[in-house]
Design a protein around this motif. Structure first.
Motif, PDB file in Angstrom:
ATOM      1  N   LYS A 113     -31.475 -35.957 -15.175  1.00 16.28           N
ATOM      2  CA  LYS A 113     -30.373 -35.676 -15.953  1.00 16.28           C
ATOM      3  C   LYS A 113     -30.074 -34.193 -16.063  1.00 16.28           C
ATOM      4  O   LYS A 113     -31.091 -33.477 -16.095  1.00 16.28           O
ATOM      5  CB  LYS A 113     -30.602 -36.455 -17.432  1.00 16.28           C
ATOM      6  CG  LYS A 113     -30.696 -37.885 -17.463  1.00 16.28           C
ATOM      7  CD  LYS A 113     -31.175 -38.203 -19.036  1.00 16.28           C
ATOM      8  CE  LYS A 113     -31.552 -39.779 -19.057  1.00 16.28           C
ATOM      9  NZ  LYS A 113     -31.953 -40.031 -20.309  1.00 16.28           N
ATOM     10  N   ASN A 162     -26.313 -27.638 -24.972  1.00 15.71           N
ATOM     11  CA  ASN A 162     -25.497 -28.884 -25.176  1.00 15.71           C
ATOM     12  C   ASN A 162     -26.665 -30.063 -25.307  1.00 15.71           C
ATOM     13  O   ASN A 162     -27.227 -30.100 -24.200  1.00 15.71           O
ATOM     14  CB  ASN A 162     -24.588 -28.837 -24.224  1.00 15.71           C
ATOM     15  CG  ASN A 162     -23.282 -29.728 -24.667  1.00 15.71           C
ATOM     16  OD1 ASN A 162     -23.621 -30.622 -25.673  1.00 15.71           O
ATOM     17  ND2 ASN A 162     -22.235 -29.655 -24.143  1.00 15.71           N
ATOM     18  N   ASP A 163     -26.240 -31.184 -25.945  1.00 14.11           N
ATOM     19  CA  ASP A 163     -26.993 -32.257 -25.719  1.00 14.11           C
ATOM     20  C   ASP A 163     -26.299 -33.288 -24.742  1.00 14.11           C
ATOM     21  O   ASP A 163     -27.225 -34.257 -24.601  1.00 14.11           O
ATOM     22  CB  ASP A 163     -27.252 -32.737 -27.176  1.00 14.11           C
ATOM     23  CG  ASP A 163     -28.269 -31.961 -28.076  1.00 14.11           C
ATOM     24  OD1 ASP A 163     -28.947 -31.469 -27.357  1.00 14.11           O
ATOM     25  OD2 ASP A 163     -27.961 -32.129 -29.234  1.00 14.11           O
ATOM     26  N   SER A 164     -25.183 -33.357 -24.560  1.00 18.27           N
ATOM     27  CA  SER A 164     -24.805 -34.405 -23.713  1.00 18.27           C
ATOM     28  C   SER A 164     -24.852 -33.873 -22.350  1.00 18.27           C
ATOM     29  O   SER A 164     -24.934 -32.823 -21.733  1.00 18.27           O
ATOM     30  CB  SER A 164     -23.019 -34.412 -23.774  1.00 18.27           C
ATOM     31  OG  SER A 164     -22.561 -32.898 -23.574  1.00 18.27           O
ATOM     32  N   TYR A 165     -25.064 -35.072 -21.464  1.00 22.27           N
ATOM     33  CA  TYR A 165     -25.430 -34.851 -19.872  1.00 22.27           C
ATOM     34  C   TYR A 165     -24.408 -34.744 -18.949  1.00 22.27           C
ATOM     35  O   TYR A 165     -23.292 -35.638 -19.409  1.00 22.27           O
ATOM     36  CB  TYR A 165     -26.363 -35.973 -19.609  1.00 22.27           C
ATOM     37  CG  TYR A 165     -27.724 -35.877 -20.375  1.00 22.27           C
ATOM     38  CD1 TYR A 165     -28.459 -35.021 -19.822  1.00 22.27           C
ATOM     39  CD2 TYR A 165     -27.982 -36.946 -21.403  1.00 22.27           C
ATOM     40  CE1 TYR A 165     -29.916 -35.051 -20.493  1.00 22.27           C
ATOM     41  CE2 TYR A 165     -29.212 -36.817 -21.926  1.00 22.27           C
ATOM     42  CZ  TYR A 165     -30.316 -35.929 -21.572  1.00 22.27           C
ATOM     43  OH  TYR A 165     -31.332 -36.050 -22.294  1.00 22.27           O
ATOM     44  N   TYR A 180     -28.555 -24.404 -17.101  1.00 24.67           N
ATOM     45  CA  TYR A 180     -28.692 -25.773 -17.051  1.00 24.67           C
ATOM     46  C   TYR A 180     -30.033 -26.271 -17.195  1.00 24.67           C
ATOM     47  O   TYR A 180     -31.070 -25.568 -16.787  1.00 24.67           O
ATOM     48  CB  TYR A 180     -28.009 -26.441 -15.845  1.00 24.67           C
ATOM     49  CG  TYR A 180     -26.628 -25.889 -15.627  1.00 24.67           C
ATOM     50  CD1 TYR A 180     -25.595 -26.935 -16.257  1.00 24.67           C
ATOM     51  CD2 TYR A 180     -26.184 -25.045 -14.984  1.00 24.67           C
ATOM     52  CE1 TYR A 180     -24.573 -26.880 -16.035  1.00 24.67           C
ATOM     53  CE2 TYR A 180     -24.747 -24.825 -14.863  1.00 24.67           C
ATOM     54  CZ  TYR A 180     -23.830 -25.810 -15.732  1.00 24.67           C
ATOM     55  OH  TYR A 180     -22.513 -25.346 -15.197  1.00 24.67           O
ATOM     56  N   LYS A 218     -27.988 -31.342 -17.929  1.00 29.23           N
ATOM     57  CA  LYS A 218     -27.118 -30.950 -19.077  1.00 29.23           C
ATOM     58  C   LYS A 218     -27.162 -29.364 -19.149  1.00 29.23           C
ATOM     59  O   LYS A 218     -28.024 -28.630 -18.518  1.00 29.23           O
ATOM     60  CB  LYS A 218     -27.681 -31.479 -20.252  1.00 29.23           C
ATOM     61  CG  LYS A 218     -29.160 -30.965 -20.873  1.00 29.23           C
ATOM     62  CD  LYS A 218     -29.464 -31.558 -21.794  1.00 29.23           C
ATOM     63  CE  LYS A 218     -30.654 -31.054 -22.522  1.00 29.23           C
ATOM     64  NZ  LYS A 218     -30.949 -31.726 -23.902  1.00 29.23           N
ATOM     65  N   ARG A 219     -26.035 -28.915 -19.982  1.00 28.82           N
ATOM     66  CA  ARG A 219     -26.220 -27.421 -20.187  1.00 28.82           C
ATOM     67  C   ARG A 219     -27.243 -27.212 -21.366  1.00 28.82           C
ATOM     68  O   ARG A 219     -27.522 -27.763 -21.862  1.00 28.82           O
ATOM     69  CB  ARG A 219     -24.981 -27.041 -20.667  1.00 28.82           C
ATOM     70  CG  ARG A 219     -23.784 -26.852 -19.755  1.00 28.82           C
ATOM     71  CD  ARG A 219     -22.441 -26.365 -20.261  1.00 28.82           C
ATOM     72  NE  ARG A 219     -21.225 -26.463 -19.488  1.00 28.82           N
ATOM     73  CZ  ARG A 219     -20.555 -27.198 -19.194  1.00 28.82           C
ATOM     74  NH1 ARG A 219     -20.688 -28.610 -20.247  1.00 28.82           N
ATOM     75  NH2 ARG A 219     -19.527 -27.273 -18.352  1.00 28.82           N
TER      76      ARG A 219
END
Length: 167
Positions: free
Chosen positions: A104, A110-113, A71, A106-107
């Protein structure tokens, strides 16, 4: 005499038995919770943040091997210094420090939070007659307020279901 020894030993046994009441602090970081060594920290406004804030953030999130980091936590920190008490001659006698951290999570790939939130930490200090002492006290209070905000951020990350289900 024998009766007295039995009473004392039973009292000691009772005290030891009841001394463990089962209290667990809710903000304590424990091994059973999320392992923060798997988190990478990015301070997005690193050039505009004081050294004390950066050191507290890095101290609170120990770095590990890059392979173990799953993360990323992006932190945007700001520091507000507000006068609380002003003397009659216009000098300030007491300040309040507020540390605001927008974070924030996020993985890594991945770009999504997963989490987007904000935490605050506060501390106060009185101005000393010596400028050096006042500056040292201000730096300590910045660290205290930052640590308070970080503990709240850790608590929010630990309580988030999307991260708990992933671990």
């Amino acid at each position: 005499m024998k009766n007295r020894i039995i009473k004392i030993s039973s009292l000691l046994f009772l005290l030891f038995y009841l001394s463990s009441c089962g209290f667990k602090p809710i903000y304590k970081i424990s091994e059973s919770n999320i392992d923060f060594r798997g988190y990478s920290i990015i301070i997005t406004n690193e050039s505009s943040v004081s050294r004390e804030i950066k050191e507290e953030i890095r101290k609170s999130f120990p770095s590990s091997l890059k392979d173990n980091e799953n993360y990323v936590i992006e932190i945007n920190a700001s520091e507000n210094l507000d006068p609380l008490i002003t003397n009659t001659d216009g000098t300030i006698a007491k300040y309040r420090i507020e540390i605001v951290m927008n974070f924030k999570v996020k993985r890594k790939n991945n770009d999504s939070y997963l989490i987007e939130d904000m935490v605050r930490g506060f501390a106060q200090y009185t101005v000393e007659t010596s400028e050096i002492e006042s500056d040292d006290k201000r730096k300590r209070m910045i660290r205290t307020a930052t640590n308070s905000a970080i503990q709240m951020m850790i608590s929010k990350i630990q309580s988030d279901n999307s991260i708990k289900n992933d671990n």
